[in-house]
Design a protein around this motif. Structure first.
Motif, short mmCIF file in Angstrom:
data_model
loop_
_atom_site.label_atom_id
_atom_site.label_comp_id
_atom_site.label_asym_id
_atom_site.label_seq_id
_atom_site.Cartn_x
_atom_site.Cartn_y
_atom_site.Cartn_z
N ALA A 195 0.72 -1.66 -0.06
CA ALA A 195 0.15 -0.06 -0.29
C ALA A 195 1.02 1.27 -0.44
O ALA A 195 1.52 1.41 0.60
CB ALA A 195 -0.53 0.17 1.49
N GLY A 216 -6.04 -4.51 -7.49
CA GLY A 216 -5.88 -3.13 -7.11
C GLY A 216 -6.14 -2.16 -8.34
O GLY A 216 -6.73 -3.09 -9.72
N HIS A 217 -5.02 -1.48 -7.93
CA HIS A 217 -5.32 -0.39 -8.76
C HIS A 217 -3.55 -0.33 -8.79
O HIS A 217 -2.62 0.12 -7.78
CB HIS A 217 -6.28 1.08 -8.53
CG HIS A 217 -7.54 0.64 -8.33
ND1 HIS A 217 -8.52 0.69 -10.23
CD2 HIS A 217 -7.96 -0.17 -7.26
CE1 HIS A 217 -9.54 0.25 -9.37
NE2 HIS A 217 -9.16 0.20 -8.34
N ASP A 219 -0.68 2.86 -10.87
CA ASP A 219 0.03 3.50 -11.51
C ASP A 219 1.40 3.46 -12.18
O ASP A 219 2.12 3.16 -11.87
CB ASP A 219 0.12 5.19 -11.14
CG ASP A 219 -1.04 5.83 -10.22
OD1 ASP A 219 -2.39 5.38 -11.22
OD2 ASP A 219 -1.04 6.81 -9.57
N ARG A 224 -2.94 5.71 -14.43
CA ARG A 224 -3.78 5.09 -13.32
C ARG A 224 -4.83 3.37 -14.42
O ARG A 224 -5.50 3.35 -15.33
CB ARG A 224 -4.63 5.41 -12.91
CG ARG A 224 -6.12 4.98 -12.25
CD ARG A 224 -5.45 4.14 -10.74
NE ARG A 224 -4.36 5.10 -10.36
CZ ARG A 224 -5.32 6.15 -9.28
NH1 ARG A 224 -6.28 5.99 -9.46
NH2 ARG A 224 -4.26 7.14 -8.43
N ASP A 226 -6.59 0.21 -14.22
CA ASP A 226 -7.56 -0.77 -13.16
C ASP A 226 -7.14 -2.60 -13.21
O ASP A 226 -6.76 -2.50 -14.36
CB ASP A 226 -8.94 -0.31 -13.32
CG ASP A 226 -9.30 1.00 -12.91
OD1 ASP A 226 -8.99 1.49 -11.85
OD2 ASP A 226 -10.43 1.74 -13.48
N ARG A 227 -7.57 -2.92 -12.33
CA ARG A 227 -7.91 -4.59 -12.12
C ARG A 227 -8.36 -5.24 -13.31
O ARG A 227 -8.73 -4.59 -14.52
CB ARG A 227 -8.48 -4.81 -10.93
CG ARG A 227 -8.34 -6.84 -11.40
CD ARG A 227 -9.12 -7.16 -9.87
NE ARG A 227 -9.13 -8.49 -10.10
CZ ARG A 227 -10.16 -9.68 -10.32
NH1 ARG A 227 -11.45 -8.97 -11.08
NH2 ARG A 227 -9.66 -10.64 -10.06
N ASN A 244 1.52 2.31 -6.21
CA ASN A 244 0.04 2.15 -5.89
C ASN A 244 -0.23 2.79 -5.34
O ASN A 244 -0.23 3.18 -4.08
CB ASN A 244 0.80 0.43 -4.81
CG ASN A 244 -1.01 0.07 -4.55
OD1 ASN A 244 -2.07 0.50 -4.80
ND2 ASN A 244 -0.54 -1.44 -3.60
N PRO A 245 -1.26 3.79 -5.25
CA PRO A 245 -1.76 4.72 -4.69
C PRO A 245 -3.33 4.00 -3.79
O PRO A 245 -3.55 5.35 -3.03
CB PRO A 245 -2.79 5.24 -6.01
CG PRO A 245 -3.56 4.06 -7.28
CD PRO A 245 -1.93 2.91 -6.86
N THR A 246 -3.30 3.11 -3.40
CA THR A 246 -4.69 2.88 -2.24
C THR A 246 -4.07 2.19 -1.23
O THR A 246 -2.41 1.91 -0.90
CB THR A 246 -5.07 1.37 -3.18
OG1 THR A 246 -4.28 0.07 -3.32
CG2 THR A 246 -5.09 1.78 -4.57
N ASP A 247 -4.46 1.77 -0.46
CA ASP A 247 -4.47 1.63 0.87
C ASP A 247 -4.09 -0.58 1.27
O ASP A 247 -4.32 -1.04 2.81
CB ASP A 247 -5.00 1.73 2.15
CG ASP A 247 -6.52 1.54 1.79
OD1 ASP A 247 -6.86 1.08 1.12
OD2 ASP A 247 -7.66 2.14 2.84
N ALA A 250 -1.20 -4.45 -4.01
CA ALA A 250 -1.46 -4.75 -5.54
C ALA A 250 -0.61 -5.36 -6.08
O ALA A 250 0.48 -5.24 -6.10
CB ALA A 250 -1.27 -3.14 -6.41
#
Length: 335
Positions: A195, A216-217, A219, A224, A226-227, A244-247, A250
């Motif tokens: 994350a 996940g997503h 960059d 960006r 997506d899955r 990985n911009p998510t928490d 990915a």
């Protein structure tokens, strides 16, 4: 894995002529069922209407996670290619006409060379009915298209970078090299980004690179993804920036290779160099499969083997190339 579609559509997969290594081409998948309604559905990003290859990678199926579905692909042929099997979860039994009986398991890469011709079957095991992975094909160059059958197995070790865990299936990345040999320079790796992590890695500037997002997503150089999407960048730059911009973690499959400049005809499970090649291969498989492709021993499914679908009489298959339209459409109905 086979292309089990009984109506094997022919796609014009010519990529545009523009070459911009800083542009990330985004390819959406299409859904394909490997049999009936209760069988596995896959998401196919290569080949697409917009691109034929990433390096010599010519086919990419992504599936799962799926619980309670089966993969049961009867014996079927391949020519002129190598198949690369990689699982995140599950287990698949592989049998081929080279006499190989092996299991496909998470974290273990199996590469099968068809060359002149091979037949194989793939069946998920009932003990582990959760399936999640990718099936990839690599086109063989003309100089190697008639290689003898071969099967390679490798268990790559994990390596770590800050916020990153990776395994190299094929080729070299971050100082780690796989012993699996291929006929053209290639890269294949599984990469997990923690994350919030960013990884700027050195890559071969002579290679095209594709990023297939599994979870996940991600960059890629600021674009960006997506899955289930495949992002592709042309050759020319010596680095790649993954974020990985998510928490949550990915996971991606990183594919690369030297641009493949040869023209090929890719239809059903065959790769040839002309329409006539494909007609001959189809006839040999349907009429006398063991002469060229051999016999798969031990398969116990209800269907002894897959039949190659018909090719309409007014359809002429044309070669597809990495980019451009040297032979016009990949296929056109002759009048």
């Amino acid at each position: 894995m086979s292309n089990t579609e009984t109506r094997s559509d022919v796609l014009d997969c010519a990529a545009p002529d523009e070459h911009d290594p800083e542009h990330v081409q985004v390819l959406e998948p299409r859904d394909v069922h490997l049999g009936g309604e209760d069988t596995l559905s896959v998401r196919r990003t290569l080949p697409s209407l917009r691109r034929s290859f990433v390096g010599a990678w010519c086919f990419a199926d992504h599936y799962g996670p799926e619980q309670g579905v089966c993969m049961d692909v009867p014996p079927h042929p391949h020519t002129g290619l190598q198949t690369v099997s990689w699982l995140f979860e599950g287990e698949i039994e592989h049998r081929d006409s080279g006499g190989v009986h092996a299991m496909v398991r998470p974290g273990e890469v199996n590469l099968m060379t068809s060359g002149h011709g091979i037949a194989h079957s793939e069946v998920s095991t009932p003990a582990r009915d959760l399936l999640h992975g990718v099936q990839l094909w690599v086109v063989l160059p003309a100089s190697s298209k008639d290689l003898v059958r071969e099967f390679q197995h490798h268990v790559p070790e994990k390596f770590d970078a800050p916020g990153v865990r990776a395994r190299v299936l094929i080729g070299s990345l971050a100082g780690v090299t796989s012993p699996v040999h291929t006929e053209t320079p290639l890269l294949g790796a599984e990469v997990v980004l923690e994350a919030g992590a960013t990884w700027e890695l050195a890559v071969d500037p002579g290679h095209e690179h594709g990023v297939l997002v599994d979870t996940g997503h991600v960059d890629v150089d600021g674009v960006r993804l997506d899955r289930t999407v495949l992002g592709v960048r042309d050759a020319g730059l010596d680095h790649l920036r993954l974020s990985n911009p998510t928490d949550a973690p990915a996971r991606i499959m990183l594919l690369g290779g030297e641009p493949f400049e040869e023209g090929v005809v890719m239809w059903w499970n065959f790769i040839g160099r002309s329409h006539e090649d494909i007609l001959r291969l189809r006839e040999e498989w349907n009429e006398a499969p063991e002469d060229r492709f051999g016999r798969v021993a031990g398969y116990r499914g209800a269907t002894p083997r897959l039949e190659a679908p018909p090719i309409p009489a007014d359809l002429r298959l044309r070669r597809r190339f990495r980019r451009g339209r040297q032979e016009g459409a990949a296929a056109r109905r002759e009048r």
